[in-house]
Write an enzyme that holds these catalytic residues in place. Structure first.
Site, mmCIF file in Angstrom:
data_model
loop_
_atom_site.group_PDB
_atom_site.id
_atom_site.type_symbol
_atom_site.label_atom_id
_atom_site.label_comp_id
_atom_site.label_asym_id
_atom_site.label_seq_id
_atom_site.Cartn_x
_atom_site.Cartn_y
_atom_site.Cartn_z
ATOM 1 N N GLU A 196 -7.287 14.373 -13.459
ATOM 2 C CA GLU A 196 -7.082 15.466 -12.829
ATOM 3 C C GLU A 196 -6.796 17.033 -13.513
ATOM 4 O O GLU A 196 -6.000 17.756 -13.904
ATOM 5 C CB GLU A 196 -5.638 14.842 -12.021
ATOM 6 C CG GLU A 196 -5.100 14.068 -11.218
ATOM 7 C CD GLU A 196 -3.545 13.478 -10.583
ATOM 8 O OE1 GLU A 196 -3.083 14.370 -10.711
ATOM 9 O OE2 GLU A 196 -3.637 12.898 -9.406
ATOM 10 N N TYR A 227 -3.035 10.984 -2.894
ATOM 11 C CA TYR A 227 -1.493 11.157 -2.607
ATOM 12 C C TYR A 227 -1.573 11.391 -0.959
ATOM 13 O O TYR A 227 -1.128 10.813 0.025
ATOM 14 C CB TYR A 227 -0.468 11.385 -3.968
ATOM 15 C CG TYR A 227 -0.974 11.060 -4.829
ATOM 16 C CD1 TYR A 227 0.415 10.104 -5.148
ATOM 17 C CD2 TYR A 227 -1.052 11.351 -5.496
ATOM 18 C CE1 TYR A 227 0.648 9.298 -6.055
ATOM 19 C CE2 TYR A 227 -1.290 10.429 -6.955
ATOM 20 C CZ TYR A 227 -0.296 9.152 -7.280
ATOM 21 O OH TYR A 227 -0.412 8.565 -7.999
ATOM 22 N N ASN A 249 -7.639 9.999 -7.501
ATOM 23 C CA ASN A 249 -6.431 9.369 -7.443
ATOM 24 C C ASN A 249 -6.149 10.002 -5.846
ATOM 25 O O ASN A 249 -6.351 11.792 -5.177
ATOM 26 C CB ASN A 249 -5.529 10.267 -8.759
ATOM 27 C CG ASN A 249 -6.019 9.769 -9.931
ATOM 28 O OD1 ASN A 249 -6.185 8.847 -9.901
ATOM 29 N ND2 ASN A 249 -5.315 10.645 -10.587
ATOM 30 N N HIS A 270 -3.761 12.464 -20.373
ATOM 31 C CA HIS A 270 -3.808 12.238 -19.262
ATOM 32 C C HIS A 270 -1.618 13.959 -19.321
ATOM 33 O O HIS A 270 -0.924 13.262 -19.013
ATOM 34 C CB HIS A 270 -2.717 10.987 -18.773
ATOM 35 C CG HIS A 270 -2.039 10.928 -17.158
ATOM 36 N ND1 HIS A 270 -2.103 9.962 -16.525
ATOM 37 C CD2 HIS A 270 -0.990 12.005 -16.554
ATOM 38 C CE1 HIS A 270 -2.028 10.150 -15.527
ATOM 39 N NE2 HIS A 270 -0.681 11.339 -15.672
ATOM 40 N N GLU A 291 -5.243 5.994 -8.726
ATOM 41 C CA GLU A 291 -3.442 6.440 -8.262
ATOM 42 C C GLU A 291 -3.215 6.100 -6.519
ATOM 43 O O GLU A 291 -4.409 6.620 -6.175
ATOM 44 C CB GLU A 291 -3.604 7.882 -9.241
ATOM 45 C CG GLU A 291 -3.035 7.506 -10.083
ATOM 46 C CD GLU A 291 -2.420 8.615 -11.002
ATOM 47 O OE1 GLU A 291 -1.636 9.080 -10.249
ATOM 48 O OE2 GLU A 291 -2.919 8.935 -12.232
ATOM 49 N N ARG A 329 -3.952 0.668 -16.253
ATOM 50 C CA ARG A 329 -4.566 1.907 -16.279
ATOM 51 C C ARG A 329 -3.346 3.054 -17.022
ATOM 52 O O ARG A 329 -2.069 3.006 -16.754
ATOM 53 C CB ARG A 329 -5.043 2.702 -15.328
ATOM 54 C CG ARG A 329 -5.484 4.026 -14.912
ATOM 55 C CD ARG A 329 -5.558 4.783 -14.403
ATOM 56 N NE ARG A 329 -5.912 6.425 -14.633
ATOM 57 C CZ ARG A 329 -5.474 7.318 -13.949
ATOM 58 N NH1 ARG A 329 -3.974 7.659 -13.358
ATOM 59 N NH2 ARG A 329 -5.750 8.443 -14.575
HETATM 60 C C1 GBH Z 1 -0.088 12.566 -10.508
HETATM 61 O O1 GBH Z 1 -0.226 13.289 -9.140
HETATM 62 C C2 GBH Z 1 0.655 12.105 -11.842
HETATM 63 O O2 GBH Z 1 -1.383 12.112 -12.279
HETATM 64 C C3 GBH Z 1 0.953 11.052 -12.505
HETATM 65 O O3 GBH Z 1 1.044 11.630 -13.643
HETATM 66 C C4 GBH Z 1 2.246 11.585 -11.368
HETATM 67 O O4 GBH Z 1 3.080 10.867 -11.774
HETATM 68 C C5 GBH Z 1 1.971 10.905 -9.811
HETATM 69 O O5 GBH Z 1 0.606 11.732 -9.388
HETATM 70 C C6 GBH Z 1 3.053 10.981 -8.253
HETATM 71 O O6 GBH Z 1 3.263 12.805 -8.966
HETATM 72 O O7 GBH Z 1 1.710 21.299 -3.004
HETATM 73 O O8 GBH Z 1 3.164 20.235 -3.573
HETATM 74 O O9 GBH Z 1 2.283 19.060 -1.424
HETATM 75 C C7 GBH Z 1 -0.368 13.708 -9.247
HETATM 76 C C8 GBH Z 1 -0.889 15.308 -8.216
HETATM 77 C C9 GBH Z 1 -1.405 16.710 -6.977
HETATM 78 C C10 GBH Z 1 -0.398 14.712 -6.209
HETATM 79 C C11 GBH Z 1 -0.654 18.052 -5.924
HETATM 80 C C12 GBH Z 1 0.103 15.706 -4.892
HETATM 81 C C13 GBH Z 1 0.422 18.722 -3.386
HETATM 82 C C14 GBH Z 1 1.474 18.574 -4.535
HETATM 83 N N1 GBH Z 1 -0.298 16.250 -7.124
HETATM 84 N N2 GBH Z 1 -0.299 17.213 -4.628
HETATM 85 S S1 GBH Z 1 1.927 20.046 -3.450
#
Ligand code: GBH
Length: 485
Positions: A171, A302, A300, A126, A389, A83
């Site tokens: 995203e 996390y 995605n 992106h 992701e 991807r």
């Molecule tokens: C992804 O975004 C991206 O697609 C990628 O490019 C990036 O490198 C990867 O993740 C790692 O960061 O409010 O401070 O707790 C991440 C999307 C959205 C994930 C906000 C974490 C909460 C952060 N993020 N989320 S916080």
């Protein structure tokens, strides 16, 4: 309750797709080569304090020159899919006419992948909008959605014979609220109204491009990738906490899910965003366009969030918009930002282990998320789910050969794969998993300070070294089996 697969061996269904993910701006470098012009991230990186250590994307992982070696590395890791995203600023520099040299880079990349039996999984956007379009209003401007279609069709004309899976956006929550409201991402805006307008225009861009791609190529698989926050009330018996979780879910998840899959913004989302001008940008017919049927939803994931409706005690005061306390880069830029919508939502720590980003590790949230998506959105419409992701930053300590024994990252991926399998067993149609990321790269506002790779990049020599997590993941990809722990 969701059952856990525990620590035994876990076999995934045959045909399950194993991949890794990257994004153009985070790895390519060669920012001023091959006719490429500035994107909003090139410009943002020049703003003092916007990116940690003043890092930028001019060299990054130098993937633009090393792509063939990187694809060979993926083949060594037995990966079935890759991807990646294409750079609008390379393909249509300045938002203008197509640049054959830019298009050619992706054509060579795709050929290299296919030559190694790796499925090219292409994302069109992106986050790297051409800066020239930002100067015309960026995603605040409805016209940007139409320019996105031009760009999408340029890519399709060049690669449609070989790329069979197309993802419009990565995203859109980040490209709208984090970028135009929170100030944390390019272009660094600080307006709630701009965030809402950008969000709708991104959805429109997605819908218009999906329509155009569908018409040009009825057999292609089309999708979008969203980021999700699994929003839980701190106390499920406390109505204020339940309300806080509802608001978080409304802005992070349902603002995007409902128009795409149900063709309408939910009434409570409209109520939350009406003060910020949602009604001013939604035109007749938009929602029909946005809800053009899809084949795949990219997920995605996390971390989740525990939300309270009550003001935070002092130790939670610095908590970020989705539940963690990220180590913020220093600088003026960050302190000026207004609270991104939703308001009146307070994050609480659950005392779970955290990654180097400060994000809580909460694998079972992924199981619940996939099951909810299956039940409420994708299942009834026959749309497949892919985890596009998932991964973690940790403070890697390489030995003298550059090898990193990252048992923490390995365990993170192991736990989340088990969570995916739990969802599959409970009926979710999940067909693949992409680890974020193939290699260490430009982690946006954190610059090169945070490493998500299963392959280490030495930023001085640009040498790649597979980490312990990468070796392990390569075995999982080869066998379709997560070994017992
Ligand atoms: C992804 O975004 C991206 O697609 C990628 O490019 C990036 O490198 C990867 O993740 C790692 O960061 O409010 O401070 O707790 C991440 C999307 C959205 C994930 C906000 C974490 C909460 C952060 N993020 N989320 S916080």
């Amino acid at each position: 309750l969701v059952r856990s697969t525990g620590s035994g061996e876990v076999a995934f269904p045959p045909g399950f797709l194993w991949g890794t993910a990257t994004a153009a701006f985070q790895i390519e470098g060669a920012a001023a080569e091959g006719g490429r012009q500035d994107s909003i991230w090139d410009a943002f990186a020049r703003v003092p304090g916007a990116v940690k250590n003043g890092d930028d994307g001019s060299v990054a992982c130098d993937h633009y020159h090393r792509y063939a070696d990187d694809v060979a590395l993926m083949a060594d890791l037995n990966l079935g899919a890759y991807r990646f995203s294409t750079s609008w600023a390379r393909v249509r520099p300045g938002g203008g006419a197509p640049n054959p040299e830019g298009v050619d880079f992706y054509s060579r990349l795709v050929d290299e992948l296919l030559g190694r039996g790796i499925v090219p999984w292409l994302t069109l956007y992106h986050w790297d909008l051409p800066q020239a379009l930002e100067e015309k209003g960026g995603w605040r401007n409805r016209d940007t959605a139409y320019r996105f279609v031009d760009y999408a069709m340029t890519m399709h004309e060049a690669l449609g014979d070989r790329v069979r899976v197309w993802t419009t956006l990565n995203e859109p929550w980040c490209s709208s609220f984090l970028s135009y409201t929170g100030g944390e991402h390019a272009p660094g805006g600080h307006s709630r109204t701009d965030g809402v307008h950008a969000g709708h225009h991104l959805l429109l861009a997605h819908g218009l491009a999906t329509q155009a791609l569908r018409e040009a190529d009825p057999e292609a698989a089309l999708g979008i990738t969203l980021n999700f926050t699994v929003a839980d009330p701190v106390d499920p018996q406390d109505p204020a906490d339940v309300e806080a979780a509802r608001r978080e879910d409304a802005i992070f998840n349902r603002f995007f899910l409902d128009p795409i899959f149900a063709g309408a913004y939910a009434p409570d989302v409209v109520e939350l965003l009406e003060p910020y001008g949602l009604g001013d940008v939604v035109q007749d017919g938009d929602l029909e366009v946005i809800s053009t049927p899809l084949d795949a939803l990219g997920v995605n994931y996390y971390n989740g969030a525990a939300l309270s409706g009550h003001p935070a005690p002092s130790d939670d005061a610095a908590t970020g918009p989705s539940g963690a306390t990220p180590p913020r880069p220093e600088g003026e830029h960050w302190t000026q930002a207004p609270t991104p919508v939703p308001e009146g939502v307070h994050h609480r720590s659950r005392g779970l282990p955290r990654t180097a980003m400060g994000w809580e590790v909460q694998p079972e949230g992924l199981t619940r998320l996939l099951l909810r998506l299956q039940q409420d959105y994708t299942g009834p419409r026959g749309v497949a789910l892919y985890v596009t992701e998932n991964g973690a930053a940790y403070d890697d300590e390489p030995d003298e050969t550059g090898f990193v024994d990252d048992q923490d990252r390995l365990a993170f991926i192991d736990l989340h794969l088990r969570a995916v399998k739990d969802a599959v067993d409970a009926g979710a149609d999940v067909r693949g998993y992409f680890a974020w990321s193939l290699m260490d790269n430009f982690e946006w506002a954190h610059g090169y300070d945070k490493r998500f790779g299963i392959v280490r990049v030495d930023y001085e020599t640009l040498e790649r070294t597979v980490k312990a997590s990468g070796r392990w993941y390569g075995q999982v990809a080869a066998t379709g089996v997560v070994p017992a722990r």
